[in-house]
Design a protein around this motif. Structure first.
Motif, short mmCIF file in Angstrom:
data_model
loop_
_atom_site.label_atom_id
_atom_site.label_comp_id
_atom_site.label_asym_id
_atom_site.label_seq_id
_atom_site.Cartn_x
_atom_site.Cartn_y
_atom_site.Cartn_z
N PHE A 14 -2.45 -15.18 5.82
CA PHE A 14 -1.23 -14.48 6.25
C PHE A 14 0.01 -15.29 5.93
O PHE A 14 1.05 -14.74 5.56
CB PHE A 14 -1.29 -14.15 7.74
CG PHE A 14 -2.07 -12.90 8.02
CD1 PHE A 14 -3.23 -12.93 8.76
CD2 PHE A 14 -1.65 -11.68 7.50
CE1 PHE A 14 -3.95 -11.78 8.99
CE2 PHE A 14 -2.37 -10.52 7.73
CZ PHE A 14 -3.53 -10.57 8.49
N LEU A 17 0.72 -14.70 2.33
CA LEU A 17 1.09 -13.33 1.96
C LEU A 17 2.58 -13.08 2.12
O LEU A 17 3.20 -12.39 1.30
CB LEU A 17 0.30 -12.35 2.86
CG LEU A 17 0.06 -10.95 2.34
CD1 LEU A 17 -0.56 -10.96 0.97
CD2 LEU A 17 -0.84 -10.19 3.30
N LEU A 18 3.17 -13.66 3.16
CA LEU A 18 4.60 -13.41 3.40
C LEU A 18 5.46 -13.98 2.27
O LEU A 18 6.25 -13.23 1.69
CB LEU A 18 4.99 -13.99 4.77
CG LEU A 18 6.46 -13.82 5.16
CD1 LEU A 18 6.83 -12.35 5.26
CD2 LEU A 18 6.75 -14.52 6.49
N SER A 21 4.97 -12.05 -0.98
CA SER A 21 5.64 -10.74 -0.96
C SER A 21 7.12 -10.90 -1.26
O SER A 21 7.70 -10.12 -2.03
CB SER A 21 5.48 -10.05 0.40
OG SER A 21 4.14 -10.00 0.76
N LEU A 24 7.67 -11.59 -4.91
CA LEU A 24 7.50 -10.39 -5.73
C LEU A 24 8.69 -9.44 -5.57
O LEU A 24 9.12 -8.81 -6.54
CB LEU A 24 6.19 -9.67 -5.37
CG LEU A 24 4.92 -10.36 -5.85
CD1 LEU A 24 3.68 -9.70 -5.26
CD2 LEU A 24 4.83 -10.35 -7.37
N ILE A 25 9.22 -9.33 -4.37
CA ILE A 25 10.38 -8.45 -4.14
C ILE A 25 11.58 -8.98 -4.92
O ILE A 25 12.29 -8.22 -5.60
CB ILE A 25 10.71 -8.35 -2.63
CG1 ILE A 25 9.64 -7.51 -1.93
CG2 ILE A 25 12.09 -7.76 -2.39
CD1 ILE A 25 9.72 -7.54 -0.41
N SER A 28 11.10 -8.40 -8.64
CA SER A 28 11.29 -7.00 -9.06
C SER A 28 12.78 -6.69 -9.21
O SER A 28 13.18 -5.86 -10.01
CB SER A 28 10.64 -6.02 -8.07
OG SER A 28 11.39 -5.93 -6.90
N ALA A 42 3.85 -5.22 -10.32
CA ALA A 42 3.22 -4.27 -9.41
C ALA A 42 1.70 -4.39 -9.47
O ALA A 42 1.03 -4.35 -8.43
CB ALA A 42 3.65 -2.85 -9.77
N ALA A 45 0.76 -7.37 -7.57
CA ALA A 45 0.85 -7.09 -6.13
C ALA A 45 -0.39 -6.34 -5.65
O ALA A 45 -0.93 -6.65 -4.58
CB ALA A 45 2.11 -6.26 -5.82
N ILE A 46 -0.85 -5.39 -6.43
CA ILE A 46 -2.05 -4.62 -6.06
C ILE A 46 -3.26 -5.56 -5.99
O ILE A 46 -4.06 -5.50 -5.05
CB ILE A 46 -2.30 -3.46 -7.06
CG1 ILE A 46 -1.21 -2.40 -6.93
CG2 ILE A 46 -3.67 -2.83 -6.84
CD1 ILE A 46 -1.24 -1.33 -8.00
N TYR A 49 -2.97 -7.81 -2.95
CA TYR A 49 -3.17 -6.99 -1.76
C TYR A 49 -4.65 -6.77 -1.49
O TYR A 49 -5.14 -7.05 -0.39
CB TYR A 49 -2.44 -5.67 -2.00
CG TYR A 49 -2.70 -4.55 -1.03
CD1 TYR A 49 -3.30 -3.37 -1.46
CD2 TYR A 49 -2.29 -4.63 0.29
CE1 TYR A 49 -3.50 -2.31 -0.61
CE2 TYR A 49 -2.50 -3.57 1.16
CZ TYR A 49 -3.09 -2.41 0.70
OH TYR A 49 -3.29 -1.36 1.56
#
Lengths: 87, 304
Positions: A14, A17-18, A21, A24-25, A28, A42, A45-46, A49
């Motif tokens: 966890f 993951l933060l 993320s 990735l944001i 993008s 993307a 990210a998949i 995930y």
């Protein structure tokens, strides 16, 4: 594997993951003019995930078909939306 | 049916809200696939219905280009009607021969259009764009690409020509932008013969010739005589539906709905002090956030 080790792995997942993320944001946004790079981000990210989900639920001993289907359906929804917009 | 269970976890079994259950997700996927197929079908059967409402101005593009140059201390490029004509000829050819490349399938190169317009040059460059919504987006996209940026901020260029043309490419209404740069031979005083140099960067190309007559007020690539450039025009025939925006907005709406319901599920379960064995909320929300960001930052426009 001991309980404390599996608990450590769950928490670390966890914690990873933060920031992933957020990276990735931001990526993008930086690569907003490059459709190919956005699509690759993307897909990454998949992949992250689904991998994180499987690892987390495996160590949580809650990995079941219903849970796998949940993650896969959201991944498919993401893929379908992205293919319609980014490409 | 208890409508509350559409949005909230079941009060007794604590199962997920119906709208984020596995069958609901499958329905959303099906809706999206049907939407894409429907748009594709409409574009094939009735190409005039789908389109992009662009607000791109030739003068605005030139102004923005010069603003970028001036920001770097470069002199502005001056609009030359010959380069305007060359840009228009190039755009018309791209629609006529239906290609998105610098060189046409019949072998025409970008420099032929410039020379054909009567502009003899020592340096020339070309940038192309398609399907942007406004002039700012076009110039920003060019500036974000090293090769196209090189054209815009090239100190050798003295003149600029622009064309904004609407037509149909691969069955889809498309707005093409052609930007030509040049340094006229007469600017170089001591060269005895005109020397035609290779362009310093790759031009971009996009085009398709409209096969049918277009409504009054919309300039088509099929007209042979020089035509004014299309500025601030919408496709006037029939109902205009922007397939890209429609897909994007529905996608964002779905993601927002699923995200809100997952957050609601988390807080309701927490309030009930219930531990449910199911997929975790945080990975879903993190993933949806990344996806939403990608969608918001996506752009249908492209440069070549």
């Amino acid at each position: 594997m001991t309980k404390s080790t599996s608990k450590k792995i769950k928490m670390n997942i966890f914690y990873l993951l933060l920031p992933l993320s957020i990276i990735l944001i931001v990526a993008s946004f930086i690569f907003r003019q490059h459709a190919n790079i956005q699509l690759e981000l993307a897909i990454l990210a998949i992949f992250i995930y689904i991998s994180f989900a499987l690892i987390h639920h495996f160590f949580d001993k809650s990995l079941s078909l219903e849970i796998i289907i949940d993650y896969i359906l959201i991944s498919i929804l993401a893929t379908v939306i992205l293919l319609g917009v980014v490409i | 049916m208890n409508w509350k269970h559409l949005f909230l976890p079941h009060s007794q079994t604590h199962k997920k809200a119906h709208l984020i259950s596995a069958p609901a997700l499958a329905v959303y996927i099906a809706i999206f696939i049907v939407l894409q197929m429907g748009l594709h079908l409409v574009s094939t059967v009735k190409p005039g219905i789908l389109g992009i409402a662009s607000n791109i101005s030739q003068q605005e593009l030139i102004k923005l280009t010069n603003a970028k140059r001036e920001a770097l201390g470069l002199p502005p490029v001056i609009e030359d009607p010959r380069l305007d004509a060359a840009a228009l000829a190039k755009a018309q050819n791209m629609f006529a021969e239906n290609y998105w490349a610098h060189y046409s399938p019949s072998g025409k190169d970008p420099w032929g259009f410039i020379l054909g317009a009567g502009y003899r040059f020592t340096n020339a460059g070309e940038n192309l764009a398609r399907n942007f919504y406004n002039s700012n987006e076009v110039v920003d996209a060019w500036m974000a690409s090293p090769t196209h940026r090189d054209n815009i901020i090239n100190s050798k260029y003295r003149n600029i020509g622009m064309a904004v043309l609407e037509g149909t490419l691969n069955g889809q209404p498309t707005v093409l932008v052609v930007q030509e740069f040049g340094t006229p031979v007469e600017a170089i005083a001591q060269i005895p013969k005109p020397q035609v140099n290779q362009p310093t960067s790759e031009p971009i190309l996009l085009a398709e010739a409209p096969k049918e007559s277009t409504p009054a007020g919309v300039f088509s690539a099929s007209q042979n005589q020089p035509t004014p450039l299309v500025v601030n025009k919408k496709i006037a025939s029939g109902v205009l539906v922007d397939p890209y925006l429609l897909t994007k907005n529905i996608g964002l709406g779905l993601l927002f709905l699923v995200g809100i319901l997952i957050i609601t599920d988390f807080f309701v379960l927490r309030k009930r002090a219930v531990a449910r064995v199911s997929s975790s909320h945080f990975p879903h929300l993190a993933f949806l956030a990344v996806l939403t960001s990608t969608l918001i930052n996506s752009n249908i426009g492209s440069i070549l």
